[in-house]
Design a protein around this motif. Structure first.
Motif, PDB file in Angstrom:
ATOM      1  N   PRO A  50      43.958  43.270  28.193  1.00 50.57           N
ATOM      2  CA  PRO A  50      43.441  44.552  28.687  1.00 50.57           C
ATOM      3  C   PRO A  50      42.928  44.422  30.124  1.00 50.57           C
ATOM      4  O   PRO A  50      42.310  43.422  30.484  1.00 50.57           O
ATOM      5  N   ALA A  51      43.198  45.414  30.934  1.00 48.95           N
ATOM      6  CA  ALA A  51      42.829  45.376  32.351  1.00 48.95           C
ATOM      7  C   ALA A  51      41.325  45.271  32.569  1.00 48.95           C
ATOM      8  O   ALA A  51      40.881  44.734  33.578  1.00 48.95           O
ATOM      9  N   ASP A  52      40.535  45.765  31.622  1.00 45.14           N
ATOM     10  CA  ASP A  52      39.076  45.748  31.798  1.00 45.14           C
ATOM     11  C   ASP A  52      38.411  44.512  31.192  1.00 45.14           C
ATOM     12  O   ASP A  52      37.186  44.415  31.160  1.00 45.14           O
ATOM     13  N   MET A  53      39.180  43.540  30.748  1.00 40.06           N
ATOM     14  CA  MET A  53      38.611  42.339  30.138  1.00 40.06           C
ATOM     15  C   MET A  53      37.970  41.461  31.208  1.00 40.06           C
ATOM     16  O   MET A  53      38.466  41.357  32.327  1.00 40.06           O
ATOM     17  N   MET A  78      40.139  35.199  35.031  1.00 42.62           N
ATOM     18  CA  MET A  78      40.891  36.446  34.899  1.00 42.62           C
ATOM     19  C   MET A  78      41.532  36.819  36.227  1.00 42.62           C
ATOM     20  O   MET A  78      40.984  36.562  37.290  1.00 42.62           O
ATOM     21  N   PHE A  79      42.704  37.452  36.138  1.00 44.51           N
ATOM     22  CA  PHE A  79      43.406  37.977  37.298  1.00 44.51           C
ATOM     23  C   PHE A  79      43.737  39.434  37.021  1.00 44.51           C
ATOM     24  O   PHE A  79      44.503  39.726  36.092  1.00 44.51           O
ATOM     25  N   GLN A  80      43.145  40.316  37.783  1.00 41.19           N
ATOM     26  CA  GLN A  80      43.391  41.744  37.601  1.00 41.19           C
ATOM     27  C   GLN A  80      44.729  42.116  38.229  1.00 41.19           C
ATOM     28  O   GLN A  80      45.046  41.680  39.325  1.00 41.19           O
ATOM     29  N   SER A  81      45.501  42.919  37.523  1.00 48.04           N
ATOM     30  CA  SER A  81      46.778  43.398  38.032  1.00 48.04           C
ATOM     31  C   SER A  81      46.553  44.730  38.721  1.00 48.04           C
ATOM     32  O   SER A  81      46.159  45.696  38.079  1.00 48.04           O
ATOM     33  N   LYS A  82      46.790  44.757  40.003  1.00 47.88           N
ATOM     34  CA  LYS A  82      46.563  45.981  40.765  1.00 47.88           C
ATOM     35  C   LYS A  82      47.571  47.046  40.351  1.00 47.88           C
ATOM     36  O   LYS A  82      48.770  46.856  40.471  1.00 47.88           O
TER      37      LYS A  82
END
Length: 116
Positions: A12-15, A35-39
């Motif tokens: 999940p993007a908000d993890m 963690m690496f957020q996917s833009k």
């Protein structure tokens, strides 16, 4: 190649990092998590390091494609791959257009040719 680091996608993007460490801590001793957020994408990815190769191998073989406790969608888990030394990618950069002597704009020797 087996390693203690695994790469996890479809998170999940908000993890956050504490949550990913907690979820994968159920499968072994987690020594590191990033963690690496996917833009612009609805999912994120992470690197999770386990205390041993055996733990990491078990997670790759048994957790990938499943829904870990605490998540609602399946994740993909694979061994983290390392780029070969000196590999800087295959994109565009210095060395072609506009650099002296490389066939860019101007004279073939790289000098000024604007109106000359």
């Amino acid at each position: 190649m087996a390693d203690t680091n695994v790469f996890v996608t479809d998170l999940p993007a908000d993890m956050d990092e504490d949550t990913v460490k907690g979820i994968f801590g159920a499968y072994g001793t987690v020594t590191y998590g990033k963690m690496f957020q996917s833009k612009g994408k609805p999912t994120a990815s992470a690197i999770v390091e386990f205390a041993s190769i055996d733990e990491a191998s078990w997670v790759v073989q048994n957790v990938s494609g499943t829904v870990p406790d605490g998540l609602s969608d399946p994740v993909t888990v694979a061994f983290k791959t390392k780029k070969p030394k000196g590999d800087k990618g295959g994109g565009f950069g210095k060395g072609s257009m506009g650099q002296k002597g490389c066939g860019g704009w101007g004279k073939s020797n790289g000098g000024d040719s604007w109106g000359r």
